[in-house]
Design a protein around this motif. Structure first.
Motif, PDB file in Angstrom:
ATOM      1  N   LEU A 271      40.913  32.073  48.059  1.00 37.40           N
ATOM      2  CA  LEU A 271      40.707  33.515  47.939  1.00 37.40           C
ATOM      3  C   LEU A 271      40.409  33.903  46.497  1.00 37.40           C
ATOM      4  O   LEU A 271      39.468  34.673  46.232  1.00 37.40           O
ATOM      5  CB  LEU A 271      41.946  34.258  48.441  1.00 37.40           C
ATOM      6  CG  LEU A 271      41.979  35.769  48.197  1.00 37.40           C
ATOM      7  CD1 LEU A 271      40.812  36.459  48.890  1.00 37.40           C
ATOM      8  CD2 LEU A 271      43.306  36.360  48.656  1.00 37.40           C
ATOM      9  N   LEU A 272      41.183  33.375  45.549  1.00 41.31           N
ATOM     10  CA  LEU A 272      40.939  33.686  44.139  1.00 41.31           C
ATOM     11  C   LEU A 272      39.552  33.222  43.698  1.00 41.31           C
ATOM     12  O   LEU A 272      38.849  33.939  42.978  1.00 41.31           O
ATOM     13  CB  LEU A 272      42.014  33.055  43.256  1.00 41.31           C
ATOM     14  CG  LEU A 272      43.355  33.783  43.171  1.00 41.31           C
ATOM     15  CD1 LEU A 272      44.326  32.998  42.295  1.00 41.31           C
ATOM     16  CD2 LEU A 272      43.183  35.195  42.624  1.00 41.31           C
ATOM     17  N   HIS A 273      39.160  32.028  44.120  1.00 39.52           N
ATOM     18  CA  HIS A 273      37.815  31.538  43.769  1.00 39.52           C
ATOM     19  C   HIS A 273      36.746  32.478  44.317  1.00 39.52           C
ATOM     20  O   HIS A 273      35.756  32.776  43.640  1.00 39.52           O
ATOM     21  CB  HIS A 273      37.598  30.124  44.333  1.00 39.52           C
ATOM     22  CG  HIS A 273      38.426  29.086  43.667  1.00 39.52           C
ATOM     23  ND1 HIS A 273      38.681  27.850  44.236  1.00 39.52           N
ATOM     24  CD2 HIS A 273      39.076  29.086  42.480  1.00 39.52           C
ATOM     25  CE1 HIS A 273      39.436  27.145  43.419  1.00 39.52           C
ATOM     26  NE2 HIS A 273      39.694  27.870  42.356  1.00 39.52           N
ATOM     27  N   HIS A 274      36.951  32.947  45.534  1.00 43.33           N
ATOM     28  CA  HIS A 274      35.960  33.823  46.176  1.00 43.33           C
ATOM     29  C   HIS A 274      35.832  35.153  45.429  1.00 43.33           C
ATOM     30  O   HIS A 274      34.714  35.595  45.133  1.00 43.33           O
ATOM     31  CB  HIS A 274      36.360  34.060  47.625  1.00 43.33           C
ATOM     32  CG  HIS A 274      35.452  34.996  48.360  1.00 43.33           C
ATOM     33  ND1 HIS A 274      34.141  34.685  48.664  1.00 43.33           N
ATOM     34  CD2 HIS A 274      35.659  36.268  48.833  1.00 43.33           C
ATOM     35  CE1 HIS A 274      33.578  35.705  49.297  1.00 43.33           C
ATOM     36  NE2 HIS A 274      34.472  36.668  49.413  1.00 43.33           N
ATOM     37  N   VAL A 275      36.947  35.790  45.119  1.00 39.99           N
ATOM     38  CA  VAL A 275      36.865  37.112  44.472  1.00 39.99           C
ATOM     39  C   VAL A 275      36.364  36.993  43.034  1.00 39.99           C
ATOM     40  O   VAL A 275      35.652  37.869  42.540  1.00 39.99           O
ATOM     41  CB  VAL A 275      38.217  37.862  44.530  1.00 39.99           C
ATOM     42  CG1 VAL A 275      38.570  38.217  45.961  1.00 39.99           C
ATOM     43  CG2 VAL A 275      39.347  37.085  43.870  1.00 39.99           C
ATOM     44  N   MET A 276      36.702  35.895  42.366  1.00 32.76           N
ATOM     45  CA  MET A 276      36.208  35.705  40.997  1.00 32.76           C
ATOM     46  C   MET A 276      34.710  35.438  40.994  1.00 32.76           C
ATOM     47  O   MET A 276      33.966  36.005  40.186  1.00 32.76           O
ATOM     48  CB  MET A 276      36.946  34.552  40.325  1.00 32.76           C
ATOM     49  CG  MET A 276      38.373  34.848  39.951  1.00 32.76           C
ATOM     50  SD  MET A 276      39.148  33.398  39.160  1.00 32.76           S
ATOM     51  CE  MET A 276      40.807  34.008  38.940  1.00 32.76           C
ATOM     52  N   ALA A 277      34.257  34.562  41.891  1.00 32.83           N
ATOM     53  CA  ALA A 277      32.841  34.194  41.920  1.00 32.83           C
ATOM     54  C   ALA A 277      31.955  35.379  42.267  1.00 32.83           C
ATOM     55  O   ALA A 277      30.797  35.438  41.837  1.00 32.83           O
ATOM     56  CB  ALA A 277      32.616  33.065  42.924  1.00 32.83           C
ATOM     57  N   ASN A 278      32.505  36.328  43.031  1.00 34.90           N
ATOM     58  CA  ASN A 278      31.706  37.469  43.480  1.00 34.90           C
ATOM     59  C   ASN A 278      32.059  38.770  42.776  1.00 34.90           C
ATOM     60  O   ASN A 278      31.583  39.836  43.182  1.00 34.90           O
ATOM     61  CB  ASN A 278      31.857  37.622  44.994  1.00 34.90           C
ATOM     62  CG  ASN A 278      31.251  36.466  45.760  1.00 34.90           C
ATOM     63  OD1 ASN A 278      30.048  36.393  45.958  1.00 34.90           O
ATOM     64  ND2 ASN A 278      32.099  35.530  46.186  1.00 34.90           N
ATOM     65  N   SER A 279      32.907  38.692  41.727  1.00 36.12           N
ATOM     66  CA  SER A 279      33.271  39.865  40.914  1.00 36.12           C
ATOM     67  C   SER A 279      33.790  41.020  41.772  1.00 36.12           C
ATOM     68  O   SER A 279      33.361  42.160  41.643  1.00 36.12           O
ATOM     69  CB  SER A 279      32.068  40.337  40.084  1.00 36.12           C
ATOM     70  OG  SER A 279      31.606  39.318  39.240  1.00 36.12           O
ATOM     71  N   LEU A 280      34.742  40.710  42.658  1.00 38.98           N
ATOM     72  CA  LEU A 280      35.234  41.690  43.611  1.00 38.98           C
ATOM     73  C   LEU A 280      36.541  42.333  43.143  1.00 38.98           C
ATOM     74  O   LEU A 280      37.254  41.806  42.289  1.00 38.98           O
ATOM     75  CB  LEU A 280      35.465  41.027  44.975  1.00 38.98           C
ATOM     76  CG  LEU A 280      34.251  40.366  45.620  1.00 38.98           C
ATOM     77  CD1 LEU A 280      34.648  39.676  46.916  1.00 38.98           C
ATOM     78  CD2 LEU A 280      33.152  41.394  45.879  1.00 38.98           C
TER      79      LEU A 280
ATOM     80  N   GLY B 261      35.875  42.068  38.347  1.00 32.25           N
ATOM     81  CA  GLY B 261      34.570  42.325  37.770  1.00 32.25           C
ATOM     82  C   GLY B 261      34.486  41.784  36.357  1.00 32.25           C
ATOM     83  O   GLY B 261      35.496  41.466  35.719  1.00 32.25           O
ATOM     84  N   HIS B 262      33.283  41.689  35.848  1.00 28.78           N
ATOM     85  CA  HIS B 262      33.064  41.037  34.551  1.00 28.78           C
ATOM     86  C   HIS B 262      33.826  41.718  33.422  1.00 28.78           C
ATOM     87  O   HIS B 262      34.350  41.062  32.518  1.00 28.78           O
ATOM     88  CB  HIS B 262      31.564  41.023  34.232  1.00 28.78           C
ATOM     89  CG  HIS B 262      30.750  40.247  35.216  1.00 28.78           C
ATOM     90  ND1 HIS B 262      30.948  38.908  35.468  1.00 28.78           N
ATOM     91  CD2 HIS B 262      29.734  40.628  36.040  1.00 28.78           C
ATOM     92  CE1 HIS B 262      30.097  38.487  36.387  1.00 28.78           C
ATOM     93  NE2 HIS B 262      29.354  39.510  36.761  1.00 28.78           N
ATOM     94  N   ASP B 263      33.932  43.038  33.442  1.00 29.36           N
ATOM     95  CA  ASP B 263      34.613  43.745  32.360  1.00 29.36           C
ATOM     96  C   ASP B 263      36.131  43.633  32.473  1.00 29.36           C
ATOM     97  O   ASP B 263      36.837  43.635  31.461  1.00 29.36           O
ATOM     98  CB  ASP B 263      34.219  45.228  32.365  1.00 29.36           C
ATOM     99  CG  ASP B 263      32.753  45.432  32.013  1.00 29.36           C
ATOM    100  OD1 ASP B 263      32.193  44.570  31.306  1.00 29.36           O
ATOM    101  OD2 ASP B 263      32.177  46.447  32.452  1.00 29.36           O
ATOM    102  N   ALA B 264      36.648  43.561  33.697  1.00 28.76           N
ATOM    103  CA  ALA B 264      38.094  43.600  33.909  1.00 28.76           C
ATOM    104  C   ALA B 264      38.753  42.231  33.857  1.00 28.76           C
ATOM    105  O   ALA B 264      39.943  42.122  33.547  1.00 28.76           O
ATOM    106  CB  ALA B 264      38.397  44.260  35.253  1.00 28.76           C
TER     107      ALA B 264
END
Length: 268
Positions: free
Chosen positions: A88-97, A142-145
């Motif tokens: 799950l962590l890999h998925h949300v990081m890879a897609n900036s969710l 997301g990239h900024d957060a």
């Protein structure tokens, strides 16, 4: 958990977003674990609202296209359970969710707190009928957060991390312009901070007072808080270079400032 109540929730998730489910399988291919995710969209409001309740609009406003809500993750085998959550962590990081988690489980709550997710309080209703209201946590990948999240993780690790009150101060300073967020801060229990506006003023005044201190360590800590939380946006690494401090000294001063400000707020 009440079985009938939980089954009705899961049936709704299956109806609204069947592709949101992820399975864990043992080496023989048998399904032994499941994770229930809800993609935020108009069609999934019926699934999402019971999980977030009064927090729905505030957490989902303007970010629906990139948001997921985790409603359940179950796997009795610890190793596979961990792999399910890492996936799950890999998925949300890879897609900036943006990931929001609703859970009544003390173990999950402890995990999310250690991962430095933002805590938003409990729901109004004990949705699973288990004697505990779900607590709501979120983290924007997301990239900024994500940089801020990694820095919060580094800041909170080990015996040198700030106290619980110091962590509350850091989170409140990070949201000092957001009165709606401050309205749910644990720091509102401090003397003289009965409202979110009181807390915002106390935080800003406290940082400036610390920065003007005659004690060098306090003044350096105050300067870090002033620049990082109340100044132009920059990372801890950038600020440490700008203040000509080593990384170790910088984080010691930062922790000292957060703890000291928390002590002063508690003392009124």
């Amino acid at each position: 958990m009440d079985t009938r109540r939980t089954e009705r929730l899961v049936e709704r998730w299956l109806h609204d977003d069947p592709a949101g489910f992820r399975m864990a399988r043992d080496p023989d291919g048998r399904a032994v674990g499941v994770m229930g995710l809800v993609r935020v969209a108009d069609r999934t409001v019926g699934s999402m609202e019971p999980l977030l309740q009064q927090h729905t609009d505030r957490l989902m406003g303007g970010q629906r296209t990139r948001s997921l809500v985790l409603g359940a993750a179950y796997c009795p085998e610890r190793g596979l359970h961990a792999r399910l959550l890492r996936d799950l962590l890999h998925h949300v990081m890879a897609n900036s969710l943006l990931l929001t988690v609703s859970t009544p489980s003390p173990r999950y709550q402890q995990l999310l707190a250690s991962l430095r997710f933002h805590q938003h309080g409990t729901t109004t209703d004990d949705v699973y009928r288990c004697g505990r209201k779900p607590e709501i946590y979120s983290q924007d990948f997301g990239h900024d957060a994500i940089t801020d999240w990694v820095e919060r993780l580094a800041l909170g690790r080990g015996p040198g991390g700030p106290s619980a009150t110091g962590r509350d101060v850091g989170q409140a300073l990070a949201h000092v312009t957001d009165l709606a967020w401050l309205a749910h801060s644990p720091l509102l229990r401090s003397p003289g901070t009965e409202t979110a506006e009181d807390l915002r003023k106390a935080l800003r005044d406290g940082v400036r007072t610390l920065a003007d201190s005659d004690a060098l360590e306090d003044a350096e800590a105050g300067q870090i808080l002033l620049h990082y939380y109340l100044g132009r946006r920059q990372t801890h690494q950038q600020l440490a270079r700008g203040l000509h401090m080593s990384r170790a000294t910088y984080f010691r001063r930062l922790r000292h400032g957060l703890d000291l400000l928390g002590q002063r707020l508690a003392a009124g």
